[in-house]
Scaffold this active site. Sequence first.
Site, PDB file in Angstrom:
ATOM      1  N   CYS A 264       6.541  -9.037 -10.062  1.00  0.00           N
ATOM      2  CA  CYS A 264       7.856  -9.681 -10.112  1.00  0.00           C
ATOM      3  C   CYS A 264       8.647  -9.173 -11.312  1.00  0.00           C
ATOM      4  CB  CYS A 264       7.795 -11.193 -10.200  1.00  0.00           C
ATOM      5  SG  CYS A 264       6.945 -11.954  -8.838  1.00  0.00           S
TER       6      CYS A 264
ATOM      7  N   ARG B 211       8.067  -3.529  -9.776  1.00  0.00           N
ATOM      8  CA  ARG B 211       7.197  -4.662 -10.106  1.00  0.00           C
ATOM      9  C   ARG B 211       6.945  -5.563  -8.904  1.00  0.00           C
ATOM     10  NH1 ARG B 211       6.779  -5.479 -15.576  1.00  0.00           N
ATOM     11  NH2 ARG B 211       6.137  -7.618 -15.206  1.00  0.00           N
TER      12      ARG B 211
ATOM     13  N   HIS C 271     -27.137  11.549  -0.105  1.00  0.00           N
ATOM     14  CA  HIS C 271     -27.736  10.212  -0.143  1.00  0.00           C
ATOM     15  C   HIS C 271     -27.035   9.237   0.801  1.00  0.00           C
ATOM     16  CE1 HIS C 271     -30.284  11.510  -3.376  1.00  0.00           C
ATOM     17  NE2 HIS C 271     -29.223  11.994  -4.004  1.00  0.00           N
TER      18      HIS C 271
ATOM     19  N   LYS D 174      -4.831   8.025  -4.628  1.00  0.00           N
ATOM     20  CA  LYS D 174      -3.430   8.403  -4.391  1.00  0.00           C
ATOM     21  C   LYS D 174      -3.129   8.389  -2.898  1.00  0.00           C
ATOM     22  CE  LYS D 174      -1.914   7.889  -7.360  1.00  0.00           C
ATOM     23  NZ  LYS D 174      -2.497   7.591  -8.621  1.00  0.00           N
TER      24      LYS D 174
ATOM     25  N   GLU E 237      -9.505   9.763  -8.049  1.00  0.00           N
ATOM     26  CA  GLU E 237      -8.052   9.637  -8.202  1.00  0.00           C
ATOM     27  C   GLU E 237      -7.319  10.211  -6.974  1.00  0.00           C
ATOM     28  OE1 GLU E 237      -6.128   8.015  -9.867  1.00  0.00           O
ATOM     29  OE2 GLU E 237      -4.203   9.017  -9.868  1.00  0.00           O
TER      30      GLU E 237
ATOM     31  N   ASN F 139       8.013 -14.980 -13.419  1.00  0.00           N
ATOM     32  CA  ASN F 139       6.990 -13.962 -13.149  1.00  0.00           C
ATOM     33  C   ASN F 139       5.672 -14.491 -13.713  1.00  0.00           C
ATOM     34  OD1 ASN F 139       6.282 -10.868 -14.933  1.00  0.00           O
ATOM     35  ND2 ASN F 139       5.344 -11.641 -13.093  1.00  0.00           N
ATOM     36  N   GLY F 140       4.675 -14.653 -12.853  1.00  0.00           N
ATOM     37  CA  GLY F 140       3.387 -15.176 -13.320  1.00  0.00           C
ATOM     38  C   GLY F 140       2.843 -16.154 -12.294  1.00  0.00           C
TER      39      GLY F 140
ATOM     40  N   GLU G  78      -3.127   4.805  -1.372  1.00  0.00           N
ATOM     41  CA  GLU G  78      -1.984   3.989  -1.807  1.00  0.00           C
ATOM     42  C   GLU G  78      -0.720   4.262  -1.024  1.00  0.00           C
ATOM     43  OE1 GLU G  78      -1.850   5.048  -6.201  1.00  0.00           O
ATOM     44  OE2 GLU G  78      -1.312   2.948  -6.177  1.00  0.00           O
TER      45      GLU G  78
ATOM     46  N   LYS H 176       3.859  -2.265  -9.260  1.00  0.00           N
ATOM     47  CA  LYS H 176       3.558  -1.337 -10.337  1.00  0.00           C
ATOM     48  C   LYS H 176       2.667  -1.963 -11.412  1.00  0.00           C
ATOM     49  CE  LYS H 176       4.120   2.631 -12.377  1.00  0.00           C
ATOM     50  NZ  LYS H 176       3.348   3.724 -11.803  1.00  0.00           N
TER      51      LYS H 176
ATOM     52  N   TRP I   3       7.039 -10.198  -5.940  1.00  0.00           N
ATOM     53  CA  TRP I   3       5.790  -9.747  -5.325  1.00  0.00           C
ATOM     54  C   TRP I   3       5.019 -11.035  -5.051  1.00  0.00           C
ATOM     55  CZ3 TRP I   3       0.477  -9.965  -6.349  1.00  0.00           C
ATOM     56  CH2 TRP I   3      -0.315  -9.052  -5.631  1.00  0.00           C
TER      57      TRP I   3
HETATM   58  C1  AGP Z   1      -2.074   3.833  -9.536  1.00  0.00           C
HETATM   59  O1  AGP Z   1      -1.479   4.730  -8.694  1.00  0.00           O
HETATM   60  C2  AGP Z   1      -1.955   2.434  -9.171  1.00  0.00           C
HETATM   61  N1  AGP Z   1      -0.689   2.029  -8.754  1.00  0.00           N
HETATM   62  C3  AGP Z   1      -2.772   1.431  -9.928  1.00  0.00           C
HETATM   63  O2  AGP Z   1      -4.093   1.703  -9.610  1.00  0.00           O
HETATM   64  C4  AGP Z   1      -2.623   1.358 -11.458  1.00  0.00           C
HETATM   65  O3  AGP Z   1      -3.102   2.517 -12.039  1.00  0.00           O
HETATM   66  C5  AGP Z   1      -3.382   0.130 -11.969  1.00  0.00           C
HETATM   67  O4  AGP Z   1      -2.839  -1.021 -11.392  1.00  0.00           O
HETATM   68  C6  AGP Z   1      -3.380   0.016 -13.465  1.00  0.00           C
HETATM   69  O5  AGP Z   1      -2.107  -0.189 -13.956  1.00  0.00           O
HETATM   70  P1  AGP Z   1      -1.808  -0.020 -15.499  1.00  0.00           P
HETATM   71  O6  AGP Z   1      -2.064   1.396 -15.846  1.00  0.00           O
HETATM   72  O7  AGP Z   1      -0.373  -0.407 -15.656  1.00  0.00           O
HETATM   73  O8  AGP Z   1      -2.744  -0.946 -16.231  1.00  0.00           O
END
Ligand code: AGP
Length: 634
Positions: free
Chosen positions: A2, A27, A529, A510, A506, A101-102, A513, A629, A75
Site C-alpha cells: 500500500c 507498493r 537425486h 524472475k 534468481e 498502510n499496515g 514472478e 514491491k 494491496w
Molecule cells: C524480487 O523480484 C521480488 N519482487 C521480491 O522477491 C523481493 O526481492 C523481496 O520481496 C524482498 O524485497 P526487499 O529487497 O525490498 O526486502
Amino acid sequence: MCGIFGYTGHKEAQKLVIQGLKRLEYRGYDSSGLAVQDGFQALLVEKTSGKIKNLEALLHRRPLKGRTAIGHTRWATHGVPSRENAHPHLDNGGEIAVVHNGIIENHFDLKETLKAEGAVFRSETDTEVIVHLLAKYYKGNLENALRRSLKDLKGTYAIAAICSKEPGKLVGARRDSPLVVGLGKKENFLASDVSAIVEHTDRVMFLENGEMAVVTKDSARVVDGAGRPVGRKAVKVDWDITQAKKGGYPHFMLKEIFEQPGILTAVLRERLHGAKIRFDELKIAPRAFRKVKRIVIIACGTAYHAGLTAKYVLEELTDIPVWVDTSSEFRYRNPKLGKGTLVIAVSQSGETADTLAGLREAKAKGALTLSVCNVLGSSLSREAQGVLYTHAGPEIAVASTKAYTAQLAVLYLLAFYLAGLFNSLPQKKRKELLREFSRVPFLMQKTLDQYREDEKEWAEKARDFNARYHAQLEKYFSTDPEKRKRSPNGFFLYLGRNINYPNALEGALKLKEISYIPAEGYPAGEMKHGPIALIDENPWVICLAPQSRTYDKMISNIQEIKARGGIVIPIVSEGDSEIHKLQPFYLIRVPKVRELFSPFLTVLPLQLIAYCVAREFGEDIDQPRNLAKSVTVE
Ligand code: AGP
C-alpha cells in the site's frame, strides 16, 4: 504494501495525488482512492478498484477541487479489492478521512466496540476502525484525536488523515510502516517513500516508529507519542526523478536491466579508491568488525539470492563462516547468535516486514547488525547498527533486477573490506581481483549490447516456447484420452553450480514472478537425486555454465539432460570450447570473466529471458498479479 500520498499547499491537489500514487503503485495496485478538502467544510471522495489509471479516468470525468488531499493505492490484506474496501475510509459523518498502510491486528475487537457505540462500517478492512476511532476521540483537534486513537491500535501502520473542520491540515503517524514528510515551498507532502516526492522537493523528514507528523502548507512538525516536538532535521535526498521515469523503454523492468552496468560503475567509483574500499556511511568501526567470528545473512526473495551469492564470495575471500537464511524462517527459529555474530540484513526497500523482524531479533540477541539497503532512511537502514546503501536509484518494476546487482556489488566490496581487515587475502591477489572487478561493468554492457543484436532471435525463442507451452496444456486438459498427456511439464528449469547456483534460483524467480510459468532453480549436482525425473522433451533447461571450476561437471549435467530429450539453453563464456558441440537448442554467450565475478554477467540473460517470455505471453511486466514491491506484512 500500500502507498500513501498526502498534499497540502497552493496547487490543486488531485493531480499531485494521482502523480504521487502512480510513483507508489509498485507498493500495491489493486484499488485506489483519494479524499479532497474542498474548502467548504466538506470532504470529497472518489475511489475504485483496479489500477490508478481507473481512478484517474473517473476523476477526469468528475474532478475533485481542493488544495488538501490524501490518496492511497492498495494491496489487499483484509477484504477483496473493491470500491468499498479501497481507501480513504470515512467516519459516519463524512468529516474525517483516513488512509493506512499496515495491519491493525485488534480490528475485530475494536470493530465490535465501535459498532456498539454507533459506528457504521462500510468495508471489510481492518483500516476502517481507525477512522471511527478518530471520530470517537475528535474534540476539535485531529492531531489529539489521532494521538488518542493510536493508544487503542495494535499492529503496524502508516496513517494519514484529514478532517473537513480543519482545512489545510494533514496528520500522519507511523509504526513499522514507512512515512516521510516532504518539505516544499508553500506546500508540504506526506508519502510512503521519497520516490513519490522527489519531483517536488529533495528535502524530507523521515518519521520514526511512534512518531506523528502535523503538516500544513507553511509548516511541518514531527512529534513523539506525547506530542513533544522531536526536533527532526530535514535531510536532502539525491534521487533524480528522471530515474523514476521510463526514459523511452517500454517497461521499467527493461530500463532497470539496462541501468545495471551504470549502477555498478557508480558503486565502484564511489567506493573503490585504488585498492582501498570506502564505506563512508557505515557507522561500524573496524575494531567491531574484527571481533566477528561468523556472519549470518537474512533477506527475502531476490535479496536472499544476493545473500546466497555473497556467502560464496565471503567464504572465498575471508575465513569467516557464513550462513544465509530467508528472513521468514530465521525469525521463527531460535537462531544462535550473540557476540561475535554479524547479521547482515539485505533489502531493496528496507521495509520488508520479515527482514525487519529478523534484524530486531538479531539485535535483541546481541549480534552486531548491518543492513544493506537501497532506500535511504528506510526502517532497516535506521534500525541496524550499520548501514551500506546500494545506491541503485528507485527501482519501480516489481521484479527486482538492478537492486540485485547493486546488492551484489556492495556485498562483494564488503567481502574485500573484511578480507583487508582480517588479512585473509594476499595484497597482490587482492589488487588483481579488484582490478578485474573494475572491468565488470564494461563486460555487463557488452552482454547487454549482444542482447540488442540478438533481440529478434530471443523473441522468436519466446514465441516458440509459448506455442509449445500451449500445445502441452491442450494435451493435458484434452478430454480425448488419446491426446491427453499424463502431466503438464512445459516449464523452465534453471541449473547452476557453486557461485552461479543462486543465480539459477534468481532466474527461476524472475520468470515465475512476471510470466506465471512454473520454474524451478536447482543446484545442477542435485538433478540426479530427483529432479531429473522431470526431464522429457518439454522442459526448457537453462544451464549456467560459464568458465568455472565446475565447468566439466556442468557438461555432464547437460549431457544427461540432452540424453533424456530436454531442451537445453546453456549460458556459457565467450570462447567456450565444449558445450556448443553438444548442439544445444540455443546458446547464450557472456564475456569471459573470472568465476568469482561471473554472477554479474550470467544474471543478465536470466533477467532478459524472463522479460522476453512475459512479453510474449502479454503479461503485465512491471506490475505482476498478486505482488507488491515492498512486502511490509508478514
Ligand atoms: C524480487 O523480484 C521480488 N519482487 C521480491 O522477491 C523481493 O526481492 C523481496 O520481496 C524482498 O524485497 P526487499 O529487497 O525490498 O526486502
